[in-house]
Design a protein around this motif. Structure first.
Motif, PDB file in Angstrom:
ATOM      1  N   ASP A   1       0.663  -1.000   0.013  1.00 19.52           N
ATOM      2  CA  ASP A   1      -0.046   0.169   0.225  1.00 19.52           C
ATOM      3  C   ASP A   1       0.740   1.756  -0.597  1.00 19.52           C
ATOM      4  N   LEU A   2       1.913   0.911  -0.431  1.00 15.23           N
ATOM      5  CA  LEU A   2       2.749   2.478  -1.080  1.00 15.23           C
ATOM      6  C   LEU A   2       2.675   3.466  -2.111  1.00 15.23           C
ATOM      7  N   ALA A   3       2.372   4.521  -2.107  1.00 17.95           N
ATOM      8  CA  ALA A   3       2.192   4.262  -3.726  1.00 17.95           C
ATOM      9  C   ALA A   3       3.063   4.750  -4.625  1.00 17.95           C
ATOM     10  N   ASN A   4       2.185   4.376  -5.723  1.00 20.74           N
ATOM     11  CA  ASN A   4       3.574   4.660  -7.105  1.00 20.74           C
ATOM     12  C   ASN A   4       4.035   5.670  -7.198  1.00 20.74           C
ATOM     13  N   HIS A   5       4.877   6.441  -6.890  1.00 22.08           N
ATOM     14  CA  HIS A   5       5.700   7.966  -6.524  1.00 22.08           C
ATOM     15  C   HIS A   5       6.365   8.004  -7.789  1.00 22.08           C
ATOM     16  N   GLY A   6       6.680   6.756  -8.913  1.00 21.29           N
ATOM     17  CA  GLY A   6       7.446   7.275  -9.950  1.00 21.29           C
ATOM     18  C   GLY A   6       7.042   8.532 -10.919  1.00 21.29           C
TER      19      GLY A   6
END
Length: 373
Positions: free
Chosen positions: A31-36
């Motif tokens: 549940d760690l957002a895709n920050h790319g």
């Protein structure tokens, strides 16, 4: 030999194509957002277009991402009984993405934005505000060109889809004290006073990621939560956004004891909303500020246990030797962490609009507190 200068648009589109196969989230807990896309766009804005491709490749390999979700059942945007039950249902993320792709095929992106922004606002906490933030970074890219690319439109659809799939409502509803230009009671209605008046529940121990999530879920049980939702008087939205970002830059600076990432979003979320307001109907501006304030209250109660150092933080910021913002931007690129990059860009932009020493001091603190990639 002269180096090839890569434009903002070219850097962003190349980054989006390189990351097209990444899912919405990453990490073992999922549940760690895709920050790319957000980090790459922020780097391009800060003038580091030539380094974006290399940063993206490093980001891709820093932590495994989950597979993009496949659509399963169609959602009907015209039928509330179809889409509303799917809000906050993460296994419908692929269905949400397909819905927004269909919407964008049929109408201009600003129309899609206006249609869905108000629907999603009550769930602004989604992904610790990353639904709103990812959408805003996509909007900035779309607004920068008269002819958006397919990759840019897909990224916009994914920003909205992540917001919808991780939609997280908070108890109660924030509302300002009275009509614009008036001030009611109780309290002064000023943001800084509302923050100072909010009771904090002491931390019994270092709050872990799971513990913070538990505190967020129980936010309605904290003294002062409901009262704080009605503590602000109406103000010009642009001015209130500046007060929010400066105040929460100071709050970040004042809490070195807290895990160094979550409170960053007290700045990056309103800074992101500012990118979007010019493209929204005026009637959505005040509800946007109210939703952000409700998130701010929740972040303060979940991640801070006292305000001992907040009173003196403006003086601390003035007395802190900090590099120029150009140097801070270069250090953000060297640091590589996506949170540092986004926070640095947001603070540079907010300081340019309404200078405040808390911005630079908070950036320096984040670059020191968050581990380098």
């Amino acid at each position: 030999m002269t180096s090839h200068v890569i434009s903002y648009g070219d850097a962003v589109n190349d980054a989006l194509e390189r990351m097209d196969d990444l899912g919405y989230e990453r990490g073992a807990q999922g549940d760690l957002a895709n920050h790319g896309p957000m980090g790459a766009e922020a780097l391009a804005v800060m003038g580091h277009g030539e380094q974006v491709a290399a940063w993206v490749e490093g980001y891709r390999h820093a932590m495994p991402h989950h597979e993009p979700p496949a659509p399963r059942f169609a959602l009907d945007p015209a039928d509330e009984a179809s889409w509303r039950p799917a809000l906050g249902t993460f296994n419908r993320a692929g269905d949400w993405e397909r819905l927004f792709e269909r919407e964008l095929a049929d109408r201009p992106w600003r129309d899609v934005l206006a249609r869905w922004w108000g629907r999603l606002l009550p769930g602004t906490l989604a992904g610790l505000t990353h639904g709103m933030i990812r959408t805003a970074h996509a909007v900035r890219g779309l607004a920068a060109t008269p002819h958006p690319s397919a990759a840019q439109l897909t990224e916009f659809a994914r920003g909205l889809a992540y917001w919808a799939a991780r939609y997280t409502g908070l108890p109660g509803e924030a509302a300002f004290q009275g009509p614009y230009g008036t001030q009611g009671s109780p309290g002064s209605g000023r943001l800084a006073d509302a923050v100072a008046a909010l009771p904090r529940r002491p931390m019994t121990a270092h709050v872990t990621r799971g513990g913070a999530a538990e505190r967020l879920r129980a936010v309605d049980e904290f003294a002062g939560y409901r009262e704080a939702l009605h503590a602000l008087a109406p103000a010009d939205p642009q001015l209130l956004l500046s007060e929010m970002t400066a105040e929460f830059a100071g709050i970040y600076l004042a809490h070195p004891e807290v895990f160094p990432v979550p409170l960053i979003h007290g700045v990056t979320a309103p800074a992101a909303a500012r990118l979007v307001l010019p493209h929204l109907p005026a009637e959505l501006h005040t509800p946007t500020l109210a939703a952000l304030w409700q998130v701010h209250v929740a972040l303060l109660l979940a991640f801070t246990g006292d305000r001992q150092h907040e009173e003196a933080v403006a003086g601390t910021a003035r007395e802190t030797p900090v590099p120029a913002f150009d140097e801070l931007a270069a250090r953000a690129l060297e640091h590589q962490d996506e949170h540092v990059i986004k926070f640095t860009e947001a603070c540079i932009r907010e300081h340019a609009l309404r200078p405040d020493p808390r911005f630079a001091a908070a950036v320096l603190a984040a670059q020191q507190r968050i581990p380098r990639r």
